[in-house]
Design a protein around this motif. Structure first.
Motif: not given
Length: 515
Positions: A326-350
Protein backbone atom coordinates in the motif's frame (compact mmCIF):
# COMPACT_ATOMS: atom_id res chain seq x y z
CA UNK A 1 -42.16 -77.21 -20.06
CA UNK A 2 -43.07 -75.72 -16.70
CA UNK A 3 -45.71 -73.05 -16.76
CA UNK A 4 -43.35 -70.48 -15.29
CA UNK A 5 -40.55 -71.09 -17.81
CA UNK A 6 -39.83 -68.53 -20.51
CA UNK A 7 -40.70 -69.60 -24.07
CA UNK A 8 -37.81 -70.53 -26.33
CA UNK A 9 -36.64 -67.53 -28.35
CA UNK A 10 -37.06 -67.61 -32.11
CA UNK A 11 -35.44 -65.63 -34.88
CA UNK A 12 -38.40 -63.26 -34.74
CA UNK A 13 -38.01 -62.63 -31.01
CA UNK A 14 -36.76 -59.21 -29.84
CA UNK A 15 -33.18 -59.06 -28.59
CA UNK A 16 -34.19 -57.07 -25.49
CA UNK A 17 -37.27 -57.54 -23.35
CA UNK A 18 -40.00 -54.99 -23.85
CA UNK A 19 -40.42 -52.99 -20.62
CA UNK A 20 -43.86 -52.86 -19.16
CA UNK A 21 -45.49 -49.44 -19.45
CA UNK A 22 -45.13 -47.22 -16.41
CA UNK A 23 -47.59 -44.65 -15.21
CA UNK A 24 -46.94 -41.13 -16.46
CA UNK A 25 -45.46 -38.67 -13.94
CA UNK A 26 -44.59 -35.05 -14.57
CA UNK A 27 -40.87 -34.78 -15.25
CA UNK A 28 -38.78 -32.69 -12.87
CA UNK A 29 -35.90 -30.75 -14.40
CA UNK A 30 -32.64 -32.60 -13.91
CA UNK A 31 -30.33 -30.98 -11.38
CA UNK A 32 -26.78 -30.80 -12.67
CA UNK A 33 -24.06 -31.39 -10.10
CA UNK A 34 -20.83 -29.35 -10.32
CA UNK A 35 -18.82 -32.22 -11.81
CA UNK A 36 -21.53 -32.80 -14.47
CA UNK A 37 -21.36 -29.23 -15.75
CA UNK A 38 -20.12 -29.23 -19.38
CA UNK A 39 -16.50 -28.24 -19.85
CA UNK A 40 -17.27 -25.13 -21.90
CA UNK A 41 -19.60 -23.89 -19.15
CA UNK A 42 -16.89 -24.50 -16.54
CA UNK A 43 -14.34 -22.54 -18.55
CA UNK A 44 -16.66 -19.59 -19.23
CA UNK A 45 -17.92 -19.55 -15.63
CA UNK A 46 -14.39 -19.44 -14.23
CA UNK A 47 -13.49 -16.73 -16.75
CA UNK A 48 -16.43 -14.66 -15.48
CA UNK A 49 -15.76 -15.04 -11.75
CA UNK A 50 -11.99 -14.65 -12.13
CA UNK A 51 -12.42 -11.49 -14.19
CA UNK A 52 -14.46 -10.06 -11.32
CA UNK A 53 -11.84 -11.01 -8.72
CA UNK A 54 -9.20 -9.41 -10.95
CA UNK A 55 -11.17 -6.15 -10.81
CA UNK A 56 -11.42 -6.43 -7.02
CA UNK A 57 -7.64 -6.83 -6.79
CA UNK A 58 -7.14 -3.92 -9.18
CA UNK A 59 -9.30 -1.67 -6.97
CA UNK A 60 -7.24 -2.51 -3.89
CA UNK A 61 -3.91 -1.40 -5.36
CA UNK A 62 -5.25 1.26 -7.70
CA UNK A 63 -6.15 3.61 -4.87
CA UNK A 64 -2.52 3.80 -3.71
CA UNK A 65 -1.62 5.72 -6.89
CA UNK A 66 -4.87 7.71 -6.89
CA UNK A 67 -4.55 9.01 -3.33
CA UNK A 68 -2.45 12.03 -4.26
CA UNK A 69 -4.83 13.08 -7.06
CA UNK A 70 -7.95 12.48 -4.97
CA UNK A 71 -6.58 14.26 -1.90
CA UNK A 72 -5.54 17.22 -4.06
CA UNK A 73 -9.05 17.30 -5.53
CA UNK A 74 -10.70 17.39 -2.09
CA UNK A 75 -7.84 18.93 -0.05
CA UNK A 76 -7.57 16.20 2.59
CA UNK A 77 -4.35 14.22 2.17
CA UNK A 78 -4.10 13.22 5.83
CA UNK A 79 -7.52 11.53 5.64
CA UNK A 80 -6.93 9.84 2.28
CA UNK A 81 -5.86 6.58 3.93
CA UNK A 82 -9.59 6.01 4.58
CA UNK A 83 -9.97 5.36 0.84
CA UNK A 84 -8.07 2.13 1.38
CA UNK A 85 -9.22 1.29 4.89
CA UNK A 86 -12.94 1.78 4.11
CA UNK A 87 -12.72 -0.81 1.34
CA UNK A 88 -10.83 -3.20 3.60
CA UNK A 89 -13.19 -2.52 6.51
CA UNK A 90 -16.11 -3.70 4.41
CA UNK A 91 -14.27 -6.77 3.17
CA UNK A 92 -13.32 -7.67 6.75
CA UNK A 93 -16.87 -7.46 8.05
CA UNK A 94 -18.67 -9.11 5.14
CA UNK A 95 -16.19 -11.48 3.45
CA UNK A 96 -16.71 -14.38 5.91
CA UNK A 97 -20.46 -13.95 5.53
CA UNK A 98 -20.23 -15.05 1.90
CA UNK A 99 -19.00 -18.47 2.94
CA UNK A 100 -22.36 -19.03 4.63
CA UNK A 101 -24.28 -17.27 1.84
CA UNK A 102 -22.88 -19.76 -0.67
CA UNK A 103 -24.75 -22.47 1.26
CA UNK A 104 -27.84 -20.40 2.03
CA UNK A 105 -28.45 -18.65 -1.32
CA UNK A 106 -26.52 -21.01 -3.56
CA UNK A 107 -23.21 -20.30 -5.29
CA UNK A 108 -24.73 -18.42 -8.22
CA UNK A 109 -26.75 -15.86 -6.30
CA UNK A 110 -24.09 -15.29 -3.66
CA UNK A 111 -21.58 -14.53 -6.43
CA UNK A 112 -23.99 -12.26 -8.35
CA UNK A 113 -24.90 -10.38 -5.14
CA UNK A 114 -21.23 -9.65 -4.55
CA UNK A 115 -20.71 -8.59 -8.16
CA UNK A 116 -23.68 -6.20 -8.17
CA UNK A 117 -22.62 -4.54 -4.90
CA UNK A 118 -19.08 -4.17 -6.20
CA UNK A 119 -20.30 -2.65 -9.47
CA UNK A 120 -22.66 -0.22 -7.74
CA UNK A 121 -19.94 0.92 -5.31
CA UNK A 122 -17.41 1.42 -8.11
CA UNK A 123 -19.92 3.47 -10.11
CA UNK A 124 -20.59 5.65 -7.07
CA UNK A 125 -16.83 6.21 -6.70
CA UNK A 126 -16.70 7.66 -10.21
CA UNK A 127 -19.48 10.16 -9.46
CA UNK A 128 -18.54 11.07 -5.85
CA UNK A 129 -18.63 14.81 -5.09
CA UNK A 130 -16.84 14.73 -1.72
CA UNK A 131 -14.18 12.70 0.05
CA UNK A 132 -16.78 11.45 2.52
CA UNK A 133 -19.02 10.28 -0.33
CA UNK A 134 -16.09 8.56 -1.99
CA UNK A 135 -15.23 6.75 1.25
CA UNK A 136 -18.84 5.51 1.55
CA UNK A 137 -18.76 4.34 -2.08
CA UNK A 138 -15.51 2.48 -1.44
CA UNK A 139 -17.17 0.81 1.55
CA UNK A 140 -20.07 -0.42 -0.61
CA UNK A 141 -17.63 -1.68 -3.24
CA UNK A 142 -15.72 -3.48 -0.50
CA UNK A 143 -18.85 -5.36 0.63
CA UNK A 144 -19.00 -6.91 -2.82
CA UNK A 145 -15.27 -7.09 -3.50
CA UNK A 146 -14.55 -9.34 -0.56
CA UNK A 147 -17.40 -11.65 -1.52
CA UNK A 148 -16.03 -12.08 -5.04
CA UNK A 149 -12.85 -13.67 -3.75
CA UNK A 150 -14.71 -16.12 -1.51
CA UNK A 151 -17.42 -17.10 -4.00
CA UNK A 152 -14.91 -17.62 -6.82
CA UNK A 153 -12.83 -19.93 -4.62
CA UNK A 154 -15.91 -21.92 -3.59
CA UNK A 155 -17.11 -22.25 -7.21
CA UNK A 156 -13.68 -23.46 -8.34
CA UNK A 157 -13.60 -25.95 -5.45
CA UNK A 158 -17.00 -27.29 -6.52
CA UNK A 159 -15.97 -27.93 -10.11
CA UNK A 160 -12.72 -29.87 -9.64
CA UNK A 161 -11.02 -32.45 -7.40
CA UNK A 162 -8.67 -31.43 -4.57
CA UNK A 163 -5.45 -32.16 -6.48
CA UNK A 164 -6.77 -30.32 -9.55
CA UNK A 165 -7.66 -27.37 -7.33
CA UNK A 166 -4.02 -26.77 -6.39
CA UNK A 167 -3.11 -25.93 -9.99
CA UNK A 168 -6.45 -24.21 -10.51
CA UNK A 169 -5.79 -21.90 -7.56
CA UNK A 170 -2.48 -21.03 -9.19
CA UNK A 171 -4.27 -20.02 -12.39
CA UNK A 172 -6.79 -18.05 -10.34
CA UNK A 173 -3.91 -16.21 -8.68
CA UNK A 174 -2.68 -15.12 -12.12
CA UNK A 175 -5.94 -13.19 -12.54
CA UNK A 176 -5.56 -11.74 -9.03
CA UNK A 177 -1.93 -10.92 -9.72
CA UNK A 178 -2.85 -9.21 -12.97
CA UNK A 179 -5.36 -7.03 -11.14
CA UNK A 180 -2.92 -6.31 -8.32
CA UNK A 181 -0.08 -5.48 -10.69
CA UNK A 182 -2.08 -3.42 -13.16
CA UNK A 183 -3.92 -1.50 -10.43
CA UNK A 184 -1.06 0.88 -9.73
CA UNK A 185 -0.09 1.64 -13.36
CA UNK A 186 -3.72 1.76 -14.47
CA UNK A 187 -4.73 4.15 -11.67
CA UNK A 188 -1.71 6.37 -12.23
CA UNK A 189 -2.20 6.48 -16.00
CA UNK A 190 -5.90 7.28 -15.76
CA UNK A 191 -5.28 9.96 -13.13
CA UNK A 192 -2.55 11.62 -15.20
CA UNK A 193 -4.34 11.35 -18.56
CA UNK A 194 -8.09 11.54 -17.92
CA UNK A 195 -8.59 12.26 -14.21
CA UNK A 196 -9.01 9.90 -11.26
CA UNK A 197 -12.77 9.42 -11.77
CA UNK A 198 -12.21 7.51 -15.00
CA UNK A 199 -10.09 4.96 -13.17
CA UNK A 200 -13.39 3.77 -11.65
CA UNK A 201 -15.80 4.38 -14.53
CA UNK A 202 -13.63 2.63 -17.14
CA UNK A 203 -14.17 -0.67 -15.31
CA UNK A 204 -17.94 -0.80 -15.92
CA UNK A 205 -17.87 -2.59 -19.33
CA UNK A 206 -15.72 -5.34 -17.80
CA UNK A 207 -18.25 -5.68 -14.96
CA UNK A 208 -20.98 -6.22 -17.55
CA UNK A 209 -19.01 -8.98 -19.30
CA UNK A 210 -18.25 -10.73 -16.00
CA UNK A 211 -21.91 -10.55 -14.96
CA UNK A 212 -23.10 -12.03 -18.25
CA UNK A 213 -20.63 -14.92 -18.14
CA UNK A 214 -21.58 -15.75 -14.56
CA UNK A 215 -25.35 -15.64 -15.21
CA UNK A 216 -25.29 -17.76 -18.37
CA UNK A 217 -22.85 -20.45 -17.27
CA UNK A 218 -23.52 -21.09 -13.58
CA UNK A 219 -26.09 -23.84 -14.10
CA UNK A 220 -25.21 -26.40 -11.45
CA UNK A 221 -27.08 -27.18 -8.24
CA UNK A 222 -25.75 -27.32 -4.69
CA UNK A 223 -27.88 -28.47 -1.72
CA UNK A 224 -28.58 -26.35 1.32
CA UNK A 225 -30.53 -23.42 -0.15
CA UNK A 226 -33.34 -21.99 1.93
CA UNK A 227 -36.92 -22.61 0.84
CA UNK A 228 -37.85 -18.92 1.04
CA UNK A 229 -36.30 -15.49 1.29
CA UNK A 230 -37.36 -15.24 4.94
CA UNK A 231 -35.83 -18.59 5.75
CA UNK A 232 -32.57 -17.58 4.06
CA UNK A 233 -32.52 -14.25 5.91
CA UNK A 234 -32.93 -16.01 9.27
CA UNK A 235 -29.87 -18.16 8.62
CA UNK A 236 -27.56 -15.19 7.91
CA UNK A 237 -25.26 -14.20 10.79
CA UNK A 238 -26.30 -10.55 10.88
CA UNK A 239 -25.22 -10.13 14.51
CA UNK A 240 -21.71 -11.40 13.83
CA UNK A 241 -21.18 -9.18 10.80
CA UNK A 242 -22.61 -6.09 12.53
CA UNK A 243 -20.55 -6.46 15.71
CA UNK A 244 -17.37 -7.17 13.73
CA UNK A 245 -18.01 -4.10 11.56
CA UNK A 246 -18.50 -1.82 14.57
CA UNK A 247 -15.42 -3.23 16.33
CA UNK A 248 -13.11 -2.72 13.34
CA UNK A 249 -14.62 0.71 12.54
CA UNK A 250 -13.97 1.98 16.05
CA UNK A 251 -10.43 0.61 15.96
CA UNK A 252 -9.79 2.59 12.77
CA UNK A 253 -11.42 5.71 14.23
CA UNK A 254 -9.24 5.43 17.33
CA UNK A 255 -6.09 5.22 15.20
CA UNK A 256 -7.27 8.16 13.08
CA UNK A 257 -8.00 10.34 16.12
CA UNK A 258 -4.68 9.44 17.76
CA UNK A 259 -2.31 9.67 14.81
CA UNK A 260 -4.01 11.66 12.02
CA UNK A 261 -5.66 14.26 14.26
CA UNK A 262 -2.88 14.17 16.88
CA UNK A 263 -5.27 13.63 19.81
CA UNK A 264 -3.85 12.65 23.21
CA UNK A 265 -4.46 9.17 24.64
CA UNK A 266 -6.55 10.81 27.36
CA UNK A 267 -8.82 12.62 24.87
CA UNK A 268 -12.53 11.63 24.93
CA UNK A 269 -12.46 10.61 21.25
CA UNK A 270 -9.60 8.15 21.70
CA UNK A 271 -10.95 6.68 24.93
CA UNK A 272 -14.50 6.28 23.54
CA UNK A 273 -13.50 4.64 20.26
CA UNK A 274 -10.97 2.33 21.93
CA UNK A 275 -13.56 1.24 24.52
CA UNK A 276 -16.16 0.60 21.83
CA UNK A 277 -13.67 -1.40 19.74
CA UNK A 278 -12.83 -3.68 22.67
CA UNK A 279 -16.46 -4.04 23.75
CA UNK A 280 -17.78 -4.97 20.30
CA UNK A 281 -14.86 -7.32 19.69
CA UNK A 282 -15.88 -9.18 22.86
CA UNK A 283 -19.55 -9.19 21.77
CA UNK A 284 -18.51 -10.57 18.36
CA UNK A 285 -16.69 -13.47 19.98
CA UNK A 286 -19.68 -14.21 22.25
CA UNK A 287 -22.14 -14.18 19.33
CA UNK A 288 -19.92 -16.61 17.42
CA UNK A 289 -19.60 -19.00 20.35
CA UNK A 290 -23.09 -18.94 21.82
CA UNK A 291 -25.69 -16.99 19.79
CA UNK A 292 -25.46 -17.24 16.00
CA UNK A 293 -27.09 -20.38 14.52
CA UNK A 294 -24.66 -20.37 11.56
CA UNK A 295 -21.75 -18.16 12.70
CA UNK A 296 -19.26 -16.72 10.22
CA UNK A 297 -16.56 -18.24 12.42
CA UNK A 298 -17.61 -21.86 12.43
CA UNK A 299 -17.47 -23.31 15.95
CA UNK A 300 -16.41 -26.64 14.47
CA UNK A 301 -13.42 -25.06 12.69
CA UNK A 302 -12.43 -23.12 15.81
CA UNK A 303 -11.88 -26.47 17.56
CA UNK A 304 -9.68 -27.82 14.76
CA UNK A 305 -5.91 -27.35 14.72
CA UNK A 306 -5.27 -26.89 10.98
CA UNK A 307 -7.92 -24.19 10.32
CA UNK A 308 -6.67 -22.15 13.28
CA UNK A 309 -3.04 -22.38 12.13
CA UNK A 310 -4.05 -21.43 8.59
CA UNK A 311 -6.11 -18.50 9.90
CA UNK A 312 -3.22 -17.14 11.98
CA UNK A 313 -0.85 -17.60 9.05
CA UNK A 314 -3.19 -15.76 6.66
CA UNK A 315 -3.51 -12.89 9.13
CA UNK A 316 0.24 -12.37 9.48
CA UNK A 317 0.95 -12.70 5.75
CA UNK A 318 -1.81 -10.23 4.89
CA UNK A 319 -0.53 -7.70 7.46
CA UNK A 320 2.93 -7.83 5.90
CA UNK A 321 1.71 -7.87 2.31
CA UNK A 322 -0.69 -4.93 2.50
CA UNK A 323 1.42 -2.91 4.92
CA UNK A 324 4.20 -2.86 2.33
CA UNK A 325 2.40 -2.78 -1.03
CA UNK A 326 0.00 0.00 0.00
CA UNK A 327 2.85 2.40 0.78
CA UNK A 328 5.39 1.20 -1.79
CA UNK A 329 4.10 3.53 -4.60
CA UNK A 330 3.93 6.42 -2.12
CA UNK A 331 7.72 6.20 -1.72
CA UNK A 332 8.23 6.78 -5.45
CA UNK A 333 5.82 9.74 -5.56
CA UNK A 334 7.15 11.54 -2.48
CA UNK A 335 10.83 10.52 -2.21
CA UNK A 336 11.81 9.76 -5.81
CA UNK A 337 9.32 12.43 -7.06
CA UNK A 338 7.95 10.19 -9.82
CA UNK A 339 4.56 10.62 -11.49
CA UNK A 340 1.59 8.61 -10.25
CA UNK A 341 1.72 6.37 -13.32
CA UNK A 342 5.44 5.69 -12.95
CA UNK A 343 5.05 5.04 -9.22
CA UNK A 344 2.31 2.53 -9.92
CA UNK A 345 4.47 0.72 -12.47
CA UNK A 346 6.79 -0.34 -9.65
CA UNK A 347 4.06 -2.70 -8.40
CA UNK A 348 4.23 -4.73 -11.63
CA UNK A 349 7.22 -6.86 -10.56
CA UNK A 350 5.32 -7.77 -7.40
CA UNK A 351 2.32 -8.87 -9.43
CA UNK A 352 4.44 -10.94 -11.82
CA UNK A 353 6.23 -12.55 -8.86
CA UNK A 354 2.91 -13.26 -7.14
CA UNK A 355 1.44 -14.93 -10.22
CA UNK A 356 4.62 -16.93 -10.78
CA UNK A 357 4.70 -18.03 -7.14
CA UNK A 358 1.07 -19.15 -7.27
CA UNK A 359 1.59 -21.16 -10.45
CA UNK A 360 4.80 -22.65 -9.07
CA UNK A 361 3.08 -23.73 -5.85
CA UNK A 362 0.08 -25.10 -7.74
CA UNK A 363 2.28 -27.07 -10.14
CA UNK A 364 4.38 -28.59 -7.35
CA UNK A 365 1.32 -29.57 -5.31
CA UNK A 366 -0.49 -31.05 -8.32
CA UNK A 367 2.57 -33.17 -9.11
CA UNK A 368 3.53 -34.25 -5.59
CA UNK A 369 0.42 -33.73 -3.46
CA UNK A 370 2.66 -32.15 -0.77
CA UNK A 371 2.44 -28.63 0.58
CA UNK A 372 3.89 -28.41 4.12
CA UNK A 373 7.60 -28.28 3.20
CA UNK A 374 6.86 -25.81 0.40
CA UNK A 375 5.12 -23.45 2.82
CA UNK A 376 7.88 -23.68 5.43
CA UNK A 377 10.68 -22.92 2.95
CA UNK A 378 9.09 -20.02 1.11
CA UNK A 379 7.54 -18.47 4.22
CA UNK A 380 10.83 -16.74 5.03
CA UNK A 381 11.37 -15.30 1.52
CA UNK A 382 9.28 -12.10 2.07
CA UNK A 383 11.76 -11.08 4.79
CA UNK A 384 14.29 -10.40 2.02
CA UNK A 385 11.89 -7.91 0.45
CA UNK A 386 11.28 -6.09 3.73
CA UNK A 387 15.02 -5.67 4.24
CA UNK A 388 15.64 -4.55 0.65
CA UNK A 389 12.78 -2.02 0.58
CA UNK A 390 13.66 -0.51 3.95
CA UNK A 391 17.19 0.20 2.70
CA UNK A 392 16.06 2.22 -0.34
CA UNK A 393 16.95 5.90 -0.61
CA UNK A 394 16.96 8.55 -3.33
CA UNK A 395 20.30 7.27 -4.67
CA UNK A 396 19.34 3.58 -4.76
CA UNK A 397 20.10 1.96 -8.17
CA UNK A 398 17.10 1.58 -10.48
CA UNK A 399 17.41 -2.22 -10.57
CA UNK A 400 17.10 -2.38 -6.79
CA UNK A 401 14.06 -0.09 -6.83
CA UNK A 402 12.31 -2.33 -9.35
CA UNK A 403 13.22 -5.76 -7.99
CA UNK A 404 13.33 -5.30 -4.21
CA UNK A 405 9.63 -6.15 -3.88
CA UNK A 406 9.84 -9.40 -5.90
CA UNK A 407 10.52 -11.75 -2.93
CA UNK A 408 7.44 -10.34 -1.17
CA UNK A 409 5.07 -11.30 -3.97
CA UNK A 410 6.61 -14.70 -4.70
CA UNK A 411 6.92 -15.89 -1.10
CA UNK A 412 3.49 -14.71 0.04
CA UNK A 413 1.82 -16.25 -3.02
CA UNK A 414 3.34 -19.65 -2.29
CA UNK A 415 2.23 -19.46 1.35
CA UNK A 416 -1.34 -18.43 0.47
CA UNK A 417 -1.72 -21.27 -2.03
CA UNK A 418 -0.28 -23.98 0.19
CA UNK A 419 -2.25 -22.97 3.28
CA UNK A 420 -5.53 -22.83 1.33
CA UNK A 421 -5.03 -26.38 0.05
CA UNK A 422 -4.07 -27.49 3.56
CA UNK A 423 -7.29 -25.98 4.88
CA UNK A 424 -9.51 -27.59 2.22
CA UNK A 425 -7.82 -30.96 2.75
CA UNK A 426 -8.58 -30.82 6.49
CA UNK A 427 -12.36 -30.33 6.16
CA UNK A 428 -15.16 -32.25 4.49
CA UNK A 429 -16.75 -31.22 1.20
CA UNK A 430 -19.78 -29.81 3.06
CA UNK A 431 -17.48 -27.38 4.92
CA UNK A 432 -15.57 -26.03 1.89
CA UNK A 433 -17.57 -22.79 1.59
CA UNK A 434 -17.50 -22.09 5.34
CA UNK A 435 -13.77 -22.90 5.59
CA UNK A 436 -12.97 -20.56 2.69
CA UNK A 437 -14.84 -17.74 4.44
CA UNK A 438 -13.12 -18.64 7.71
CA UNK A 439 -9.66 -18.14 6.17
CA UNK A 440 -10.88 -15.04 4.35
CA UNK A 441 -11.87 -13.38 7.63
CA UNK A 442 -8.38 -13.71 9.09
CA UNK A 443 -6.85 -12.52 5.83
CA UNK A 444 -9.11 -9.46 5.67
CA UNK A 445 -8.45 -8.51 9.29
CA UNK A 446 -4.75 -8.70 8.45
CA UNK A 447 -5.24 -6.44 5.44
CA UNK A 448 -7.05 -3.83 7.52
CA UNK A 449 -4.42 -3.95 10.25
CA UNK A 450 -1.62 -3.68 7.69
CA UNK A 451 -3.04 -0.53 6.11
CA UNK A 452 -4.47 1.04 9.30
CA UNK A 453 -1.48 0.55 11.58
CA UNK A 454 0.79 1.49 8.69
CA UNK A 455 -1.16 4.74 8.27
CA UNK A 456 -0.92 5.43 12.01
CA UNK A 457 2.87 4.95 12.03
CA UNK A 458 3.32 6.88 8.80
CA UNK A 459 1.22 9.94 9.70
CA UNK A 460 2.62 10.19 13.22
CA UNK A 461 6.27 10.04 12.15
CA UNK A 462 5.71 12.27 9.13
CA UNK A 463 4.19 14.98 11.31
CA UNK A 464 7.01 14.76 13.86
CA UNK A 465 9.70 14.89 11.17
CA UNK A 466 8.12 17.85 9.37
CA UNK A 467 7.81 19.77 12.65
CA UNK A 468 11.48 19.09 13.46
CA UNK A 469 12.78 19.99 9.99
CA UNK A 470 10.64 22.95 8.89
CA UNK A 471 10.60 26.16 10.91
CA UNK A 472 9.59 29.75 10.41
CA UNK A 473 6.55 31.97 10.91
CA UNK A 474 4.43 30.07 8.37
CA UNK A 475 5.80 26.60 9.21
CA UNK A 476 2.44 25.26 10.46
CA UNK A 477 0.71 26.20 7.23
CA UNK A 478 3.48 24.69 5.07
CA UNK A 479 3.42 21.44 7.09
CA UNK A 480 -0.35 21.23 6.73
CA UNK A 481 -0.07 21.71 2.96
CA UNK A 482 2.57 18.99 2.65
CA UNK A 483 0.49 16.53 4.68
CA UNK A 484 -2.75 17.37 2.86
CA UNK A 485 -1.37 17.32 -0.68
CA UNK A 486 1.74 15.29 -1.47
CA UNK A 487 1.62 16.47 -5.11
CA UNK A 488 2.94 19.91 -4.13
CA UNK A 489 6.40 18.53 -3.27
CA UNK A 490 7.96 19.17 -6.73
CA UNK A 491 6.78 22.80 -6.64
CA UNK A 492 8.17 23.62 -3.17
CA UNK A 493 11.31 25.74 -2.73
CA UNK A 494 14.43 23.51 -2.96
CA UNK A 495 15.29 23.58 0.76
CA UNK A 496 11.75 22.85 1.97
CA UNK A 497 11.27 20.24 -0.76
CA UNK A 498 14.37 18.37 0.40
CA UNK A 499 13.25 18.46 4.03
CA UNK A 500 9.81 17.17 3.01
CA UNK A 501 11.37 14.35 0.98
CA UNK A 502 13.55 13.31 3.89
CA UNK A 503 10.54 13.40 6.21
CA UNK A 504 8.55 11.14 3.89
CA UNK A 505 11.54 8.82 3.48
CA UNK A 506 11.96 8.48 7.25
CA UNK A 507 8.26 7.78 7.88
CA UNK A 508 7.97 5.27 5.04
CA UNK A 509 11.15 3.45 6.06
CA UNK A 510 9.68 2.97 9.53
CA UNK A 511 6.52 1.45 8.00
CA UNK A 512 8.56 -0.99 5.89
CA UNK A 513 10.79 -2.00 8.82
CA UNK A 514 7.80 -2.50 11.12
CA UNK A 515 6.15 -4.96 8.72
Amino acid sequence: MPLYASPEPTERSGLLPVPSPKPEHPKEPKRITPLELPTHNKVLLLAGVWTATSLASLNMTMVATLMSSISASFGASNQSAWLGTSFLLATTAFTPLYGRLCNIMGRKWANLTALVLFGVGTTMCGFATSLEGLIVARFIAGIGGGGLGITSSVIAADLFSLRQRSLLQGISAVFNGAGTGLGGPFGGYMADRFGWRWAFLAQLPVFAISFALSVWNNKYYTPGKGASTWEMAKRVDWAGSATLLVAVLNLLLMLSFKYNSEKAWSSPEVIATLSLALAFAAIFVLTQLYVSPEPVLSRKLLRMRTPMIVGANNFLVAVCNFGVTFYFPVWFETVALKSAAEAGMHLLPNAVASSTGSLFAGWIMSRTGKYKTLSNIFGIVPTLAAVGISMMHSGTPEVWQWLSIVPLGFGNAVVFQTTLIALLASVGSSQVAVATGFAGLFRCIGQVCGVAFGAAIFQSLLFNQLEARISGPDAAEVIAQIRHDAKILPSLPPRIREEARQSYAYALRAVFIFW
